[in-house]
Design an enzyme around this catalytic site. Sequence first.
Site, PDB file in Angstrom:
ATOM      1  N   GLU A 416     -12.187  19.783   2.225  1.00 21.69           N
ATOM      2  CA  GLU A 416     -12.940  19.663   3.860  1.00 21.69           C
ATOM      3  C   GLU A 416     -14.396  19.801   3.937  1.00 21.69           C
ATOM      4  O   GLU A 416     -15.053  19.320   4.559  1.00 21.69           O
ATOM      5  CB  GLU A 416     -12.292  20.528   4.596  1.00 21.69           C
ATOM      6  CG  GLU A 416     -10.667  20.188   4.917  1.00 21.69           C
ATOM      7  CD  GLU A 416      -9.642  20.712   3.926  1.00 21.69           C
ATOM      8  OE1 GLU A 416      -9.960  21.137   2.914  1.00 21.69           O
ATOM      9  OE2 GLU A 416      -8.489  19.975   4.060  1.00 21.69           O
ATOM     10  N   GLN A 438      -7.159  16.531   7.917  1.00 23.49           N
ATOM     11  CA  GLN A 438      -5.823  16.329   8.302  1.00 23.49           C
ATOM     12  C   GLN A 438      -5.140  17.008   9.315  1.00 23.49           C
ATOM     13  O   GLN A 438      -4.526  16.245  10.014  1.00 23.49           O
ATOM     14  CB  GLN A 438      -4.846  16.433   6.895  1.00 23.49           C
ATOM     15  CG  GLN A 438      -3.855  15.536   6.588  1.00 23.49           C
ATOM     16  CD  GLN A 438      -3.472  15.472   5.232  1.00 23.49           C
ATOM     17  OE1 GLN A 438      -3.495  16.361   4.692  1.00 23.49           O
ATOM     18  NE2 GLN A 438      -3.633  14.177   4.467  1.00 23.49           N
ATOM     19  N   ILE A 443      -9.617  22.394   9.450  1.00 22.80           N
ATOM     20  CA  ILE A 443     -11.145  22.354   9.764  1.00 22.80           C
ATOM     21  C   ILE A 443     -11.969  23.326   9.153  1.00 22.80           C
ATOM     22  O   ILE A 443     -13.099  23.200   8.677  1.00 22.80           O
ATOM     23  CB  ILE A 443     -11.480  22.039  11.230  1.00 22.80           C
ATOM     24  CG1 ILE A 443     -12.702  21.431  11.279  1.00 22.80           C
ATOM     25  CG2 ILE A 443     -11.319  23.240  11.786  1.00 22.80           C
ATOM     26  CD1 ILE A 443     -12.839  20.997  12.653  1.00 22.80           C
ATOM     27  N   PRO A 445     -12.215  25.080   6.068  1.00 27.27           N
ATOM     28  CA  PRO A 445     -12.989  25.001   4.884  1.00 27.27           C
ATOM     29  C   PRO A 445     -14.330  24.387   5.097  1.00 27.27           C
ATOM     30  O   PRO A 445     -15.296  24.076   4.395  1.00 27.27           O
ATOM     31  CB  PRO A 445     -12.009  24.447   3.611  1.00 27.27           C
ATOM     32  CG  PRO A 445     -10.899  24.729   4.337  1.00 27.27           C
ATOM     33  CD  PRO A 445     -10.859  24.683   5.950  1.00 27.27           C
ATOM     34  N   HIS A 485       0.120  24.013  11.584  1.00 35.77           N
ATOM     35  CA  HIS A 485       0.065  22.635  11.866  1.00 35.77           C
ATOM     36  C   HIS A 485       0.054  22.521  13.407  1.00 35.77           C
ATOM     37  O   HIS A 485       0.558  21.385  13.910  1.00 35.77           O
ATOM     38  CB  HIS A 485       1.008  21.815  11.162  1.00 35.77           C
ATOM     39  CG  HIS A 485       0.926  21.855   9.665  1.00 35.77           C
ATOM     40  ND1 HIS A 485       1.479  22.748   8.863  1.00 35.77           N
ATOM     41  CD2 HIS A 485       0.332  20.815   9.045  1.00 35.77           C
ATOM     42  CE1 HIS A 485       1.356  22.501   7.564  1.00 35.77           C
ATOM     43  NE2 HIS A 485       0.635  21.252   7.589  1.00 35.77           N
TER      44      HIS A 485
END
Length: 693
Positions: A416, A438, A443, A445, A485
Site C-alpha cells: 500500500e 483493496q 489504507i 500502510p 473489512h
Amino acid sequence: MEMTKRHFLNKEISLTDLLKSAYRLMFTAKTMTDLFEQEKKITSKYVHATSRGHEAIQLALGMQLLPQDFVSPYYRDDSILLGIGITPYELMLQLLAKRDDPFSGGRTYYAHPSLRRDDFPKIIHQSSGTGMQAIPTTGIAMGMKYKEETGIAENLDEKPIAVCSLGDASCTEGEVSEAFQMAALKQLPILYLVQDNEWDISASADEIRAQDITEYMRGFNGIETRTIDGTDFIKSYETVKECIKIIREERRPMLIHAKVPLLNHHTSGVRKEWYRDDLEECAKNDPLIKLRNQLSEFSIEDSEVETIEKEVAALVRTDFENAVLAEDPKPEDTYKHDFAPTPITEEKGQRSPSGKIPTVMVDCALFAIRELMTKHPEALLYGQDVGLRLGGVFREAITLAAQFGEKRVFNTPIQEAFIVGSTVGMSAVGLKPIVEVQFADYIWPGLNQLFTEVSRSYYLSNGKWPVSMILRVPIGAYGSGGPYHSSSVESVLTNIKGIKIAYPSTGADLKGLMKAAFYDPNPVVMLEHKGLYWSKIEGTENAKTIEPDEEYIIPFGKAREVLLCENRQDKPTLTIITYGMGVYWASNAAKEFDNQIEIIDLRTLAPLDENRVFESVKKHNRCIVLTEEPVNNSFAQSLAARINDNCFRYLDAPVKVVGAKDLPAIPINSELEKEMLPNTEKLIKEIEQLLKY
Ligand SMILES: Cc1ncc(C[n+]2csc(CCOP(=O)(O)OP(=O)(O)O)c2C)c(N)n1
Ligand SMILES: [Mg+2]
C-alpha cells in the site's frame, strides 16, 4: 564563480579541468560547513545538516545529471545540489528560510530541495522522513518506463533516469524495500545511491543492521550493485558514469554503495562532540584532502588551487551576508499553494440522459474510468488484483486490463505504501495514476506516504509539484464484513490537509466526481461504499442511477439536495447532514415523518459545502449530522462544532451527531455488527427526540 553545470556536461572536458571544478565545489561545501558553524548564532535558528565527508560521491553524481533526469537528494546532500549547479546563495536562502528560497519559499529546512527549472535536473519535493523518498522516486522511474512502453515518452537523445539518494540507516526501513522490490521486479531506470557512514544519528551500524546494503541487495534479483570508496572523487565519478550509462541505455536499476565518513555533526542540533569517538579516525578519510592530493598528482599548481580557495571563500562569505539581508516571507505567503487551482468549477453534461437503464454504482465508476482511459494515454490504473484475471476484488476494474492492456492496468504486490507514494513520481513525469487499496482497512500502510509525501508536495515545494492522482478506497460496513473489512476512515483522512476527499452515495455522483477528480491537479481520495456498489442492501436502491453521459462532471465542494422540505409553522422540521450510507438511513427514516425532514448529502468531505449546510440548518433550526463512524472525535463531530459556531443563533436544539458506537472495531457477528452501527430504526428514535426538543 561562473562554474555552471554545463562545464561538467561538456564531454570534451579534460580530467584536470574536471578535478578543478570538483575541487572548487568541494571546497565550497567545506567552506559553507565551516561558516555555518562559525555563524552559529545566526544559523542555529533553523536546523541544518551538511555533507562534510560525503562530498566526493555527491559531487560525482550531481555533476553528471542531465535536465531530463530526476534526482531525490536527502538532507545531507548539499553537495549534490552544488553539483547540479545550485549556488551557495540559493542554498543559504533556504538555510535561513528566506522568501526567495528557490525550493520552498522559506517553508522547509536546509537541503530539502524541490526544483523544476528547464535546464536543471528535476527534484520532486523532499521530506525529512528518512527513506521516504524511495517510493516516490521509484514511482518516477516507473513513470518513465510506462511512457516508453506506451509510446508517449519525449523523444530525447539520452533517455532520462531517476536517482534516489539514501543514508545507510534509512535502508533498513520497510518502505525502502518496497521500492527496491518494485525497481527489481519492473526493471526500472533508477540509480539508488546509498551513502554509508555507519551512523544512524548515535546508533552505530552494528546496533541497527544485520547486513550492509551490498549484502542486502543480493536478495533483490536484478539490481546490480557497485561497492566503492565514496571519498575518492575519481573512483566515484567513474562509477557513477558507468552506472548512469547502463541505466540510460539498458533501462534497469543499479545501486551504488558508497562508503563515507561523517565529518560534521549529525545536524546542527545533534552535535558530534556529544557521542562520537571515531572522529580522529574519520578525519583521515577526508575526501577534500584526497582530492587536493589528486590535484597535485595531476600537476595542478598550488597557486591555482589557492586562487580557487580564495575565490570560494570570498563568494561564500558574500553570499552569506546577502542571504542574511534577504527578506523573510510575508505573513500572507503562508496561505499560498495549499491547492493547485482546478479547472472544474461547474456541473456540466447530462446527469440523466434519456433512454438509458439504471446502472449499479460500481459500474458507473468503471465506465467513468473507461472513458477517461480511452481519451487519455497518460491515465493508468494499478493496485492489488485489478489486473486481467480478476479486475479487482469488487470487479470494479473488470474489463479494463483486457481493453487497455497490462501495461496500463496492472497488479501490484501487497504494497500500500508503494501504491500510494509512487503516484508522486508518476504525476511528476506527467502521468495520471488511478490507484486503489483493496479495503479502507488497509489504507494504513499507505497512510504515511499519503501524509508525508502526497499531501504536502504542492505546499512545501511552494507550488511547483502538485500531485495529481486518484486513490480509490472501497469503504464501509457491508453484510458482516467483520473487523478488517468494514471500517470507516474518513476522520483520519479529513485531518490530512492538502488532499481532497469525495464520498459519493449514488452512481451518478460517483461518475461525475471521478471525472472531476481526474482533471483536478491535486490528490483525491475517492471513498466508495461497498454496501452501495450493487444496491443489494434493502433501502439503497437509489444508489443505482441512470449512468450520466461522458461529459457529465460535478465540481468538488457542492452538496446534493437529497430531500427538501419547507420550514413549517405547524410542526418542527429538521435537516440531516450526511454522506455515504447515511444518505439511505436518512432517506428511509424520513418516510416515517410528515414532510419534516430535509437531507443534504455532502458528496465531498474536503472541500466541504459549508454554505449549503449552514443554509439548511438555518432554515430548519434543528440538525443531525449522521455518520457511519464512531462519534467521538470524528469528522461529523467536528462538522457539528462548525455548525454550532456558525448557526448558534438559529438553533432550537443542540446539533446532534448520530453514528456508530465508540468501540475499536466492528464485530463480525451480525447481531453485534447491528448493535454497533447506526441504522434507520436508531435514527428514527434520534429524530423523534430532536423534534420534541
Ligand atoms: C522516519 C524517520 N524516523 C526518524 C527520523 C529522525 N532521523 C533523522 S536522521 C536519522 C538517521 C538517519 O541515518 P542515515 O539514513 O544513515 O543518514 P545519515 O544521517 O547517517 O546521513 C533519524 C533517525 C526521521 N527523519 N525519519
Ligand atoms: Mg548513516
